[in-house]
Motif scaffolding. Structure first.
Motif, short mmCIF file in Angstrom:
data_model
loop_
_atom_site.label_atom_id
_atom_site.label_comp_id
_atom_site.label_asym_id
_atom_site.label_seq_id
_atom_site.Cartn_x
_atom_site.Cartn_y
_atom_site.Cartn_z
N GLY A 216 0.78 -1.23 0.00
CA GLY A 216 0.00 0.00 0.00
C GLY A 216 0.81 1.28 0.00
O GLY A 216 0.25 2.36 0.16
N HIS A 217 2.14 1.17 -0.19
CA HIS A 217 2.99 2.36 -0.14
C HIS A 217 4.16 2.20 -1.11
O HIS A 217 4.56 1.08 -1.44
CB HIS A 217 3.55 2.58 1.27
N THR A 218 4.71 3.32 -1.53
CA THR A 218 5.91 3.32 -2.34
C THR A 218 6.90 4.33 -1.77
O THR A 218 6.52 5.22 -1.01
CB THR A 218 5.60 3.71 -3.80
N SER A 219 8.17 4.18 -2.15
CA SER A 219 9.20 5.12 -1.73
C SER A 219 10.12 5.41 -2.90
O SER A 219 10.56 4.50 -3.60
CB SER A 219 10.02 4.55 -0.57
N ALA A 220 10.42 6.70 -3.08
CA ALA A 220 11.34 7.09 -4.14
C ALA A 220 12.77 6.68 -3.82
O ALA A 220 13.59 6.51 -4.73
CB ALA A 220 11.26 8.61 -4.36
N ASP B 17 1.25 -4.19 17.71
CA ASP B 17 -0.17 -4.28 17.36
C ASP B 17 -0.43 -5.34 16.30
O ASP B 17 -1.55 -5.83 16.16
CB ASP B 17 -0.68 -2.92 16.89
N HIS B 18 0.59 -5.70 15.54
CA HIS B 18 0.50 -6.70 14.47
C HIS B 18 1.92 -6.99 14.01
O HIS B 18 2.87 -6.31 14.41
CB HIS B 18 -0.35 -6.19 13.30
N GLY B 19 2.08 -8.00 13.17
CA GLY B 19 3.35 -8.21 12.51
C GLY B 19 3.34 -7.57 11.13
O GLY B 19 2.36 -6.92 10.74
N LEU B 20 4.43 -7.75 10.39
CA LEU B 20 4.48 -7.20 9.04
C LEU B 20 5.51 -7.99 8.23
O LEU B 20 6.69 -8.00 8.57
CB LEU B 20 4.84 -5.71 9.07
N GLN B 21 5.03 -8.65 7.19
CA GLN B 21 5.91 -9.41 6.30
C GLN B 21 5.49 -9.17 4.86
O GLN B 21 4.31 -9.03 4.56
CB GLN B 21 5.83 -10.91 6.62
N ASP B 22 6.48 -9.10 3.98
CA ASP B 22 6.23 -8.89 2.55
C ASP B 22 5.38 -7.64 2.31
O ASP B 22 4.55 -7.59 1.40
CB ASP B 22 5.54 -10.11 1.93
N GLY B 23 5.59 -6.63 3.16
CA GLY B 23 4.91 -5.35 2.98
C GLY B 23 3.50 -5.28 3.53
O GLY B 23 2.86 -4.23 3.45
N VAL B 24 3.00 -6.37 4.12
CA VAL B 24 1.60 -6.44 4.53
C VAL B 24 1.50 -6.79 6.02
O VAL B 24 2.25 -7.63 6.53
CB VAL B 24 0.85 -7.51 3.70
N HIS B 25 0.55 -6.16 6.72
CA HIS B 25 0.31 -6.49 8.12
C HIS B 25 -0.10 -7.95 8.25
O HIS B 25 -0.90 -8.46 7.46
CB HIS B 25 -0.82 -5.62 8.68
#
Length: 324
Positions: free
Chosen positions: A167-171, A253-261
């Motif tokens: 859900g996000h990108t970075s330059a 509050d949650h984990g995060l893997q492969d860019g996803v909660h």
């Protein structure tokens, strides 16, 4: 003595290793259950109010709408009314994302007064406590620290994009990484400062740096691993500040893997019994309050209980990071 709680957004139980990360696992650690939002994954907006109240999102009232944007936030409420009448759902989501990226609107800055106004009890009520950056528990809405300032100045380093993985990108993910780790340093330094002051029985600080890194490093796993390694060092500095009788609890509050909660959060602590008492994000408040009742956590540490060198180190970090 003092209970220090460090909320680390997206600290994932599958990505910590007791050998490599002794300060992220402490004396005991475990995965815990979290709660999915209507958007289909755990939501920071909903879960930190759950953690400090012990209530599910539908009971504390700070929830996401079906489009995944926190239109109920006072700063977005007017836009919500217009959007419901004039815009299709997909366009509402994109405009909500643009607002949160490019304006002063912030879905996580519900004032602390919300809870009293709605007869909702929190972990902070009736005790000497300080809340540092806790999402949706803003003690002073007119004040921001370095983490808030950094988040507002990210520009194209962190843009919401519903079509992107995570859900996000970075330059520039590497420059973004550096700013996110600076955010974590700010909040942990503030927690150390709160502990050192000796006035509080509860110091509760939060940082979003690890979560932000995870959202844009789905194709750069080494960068996410590096964030865990550095964060372990930062928490180690806080851990060294603990005096006899102090306790440290880490919670996500949650984990995060492969860019996803992911649907697993975690806790780690210096007190094994407190960790064992937490099976879900809903249990965190009760476990902390039981610890506070069971020990002499009255914030009676003497101001001089840290070495002058240690105090100067913490103050220097805050000055370097623009907080003091």
């Amino acid at each position: 003595m003092t209970v220090v709680v460090l909320g680390i957004d997206a600290l994932d139980p599958d990505l910590v290793d007791p050998d490599a990360h002794p300060n992220l696992t402490l004396a005991a650690h475990r995965s815990i259950e979290t709660i999915e939002s209507v958007a289909g994954e755990p939501s920071t907006h909903e879960l930190w109010p759950t953690i400090i109240t012990g209530l599910r999102p539908e009971d504390h009232g700070l929830t996401l709408e079906d489009d995944g944007v926190a239109w109920g936030n006072p700063l977005l409420e007017l836009g919500s009314t217009v959007a419901d009448f004039l815009m299709p759902d997909a366009l509402q989501t994109r405009i909500g994302a643009w607002l949160l990226t490019n304006t002063d609107a912030d879905a996580f800055r519900t004032p602390a007064t919300y809870y009293e106004e709605n007869d909702i009890e929190t972990l902070f009520d009736g005790r000497e406590a300080t809340a540092i950056g806790v999402p949706n528990y803003v003690v002073d809405p007119d004040s921001e620290d370095r983490e808030h300032n950094l988040r507002r100045s990210l520009g194209d380093l962190f843009e919401r994009d519903p079509d992107a993985t995570g859900g996000h990108t970075s330059a520039d993910p590497y420059e973004f990484y550096e700013q996110c780790l600076e955010m974590a340093m700010v909040r942990i330094a503030r927690a150390r400062r709160g502990l050192r002051g000796g006035r509080y029985e509860l110091v509760f600080a939060y940082t979003s740096g690890l979560d932000l890194v995870g959202h844009v490093t789905y194709d750069l796993p080494a960068l996410q691993r590096s964030a865990y390694d550095e964060l372990d060092e930062f928490v180690g500095e806080l851990r060294e500040d603990l005096a006899d009788g102090d306790e440290l609890l880490l919670v996500s509050d949650h984990g995060l893997q492969d860019g996803v909660h992911t649907d697993e959060a975690m806790v780690a602590g210096t007190d094994e019994a407190m960790v064992e008492a937490i099976g879900s994000v809903v249990d965190v408040r009760a476990a902390i309050e039981a610890e506070l009742r069971g020990g002499d956590h009255r914030g009676d540490r003497e101001e001089g209980s840290f070495s002058e060198a240690g105090a100067a180190e913490v103050k220097g970090q805050l000055e370097d990071l623009g907080y003091m």
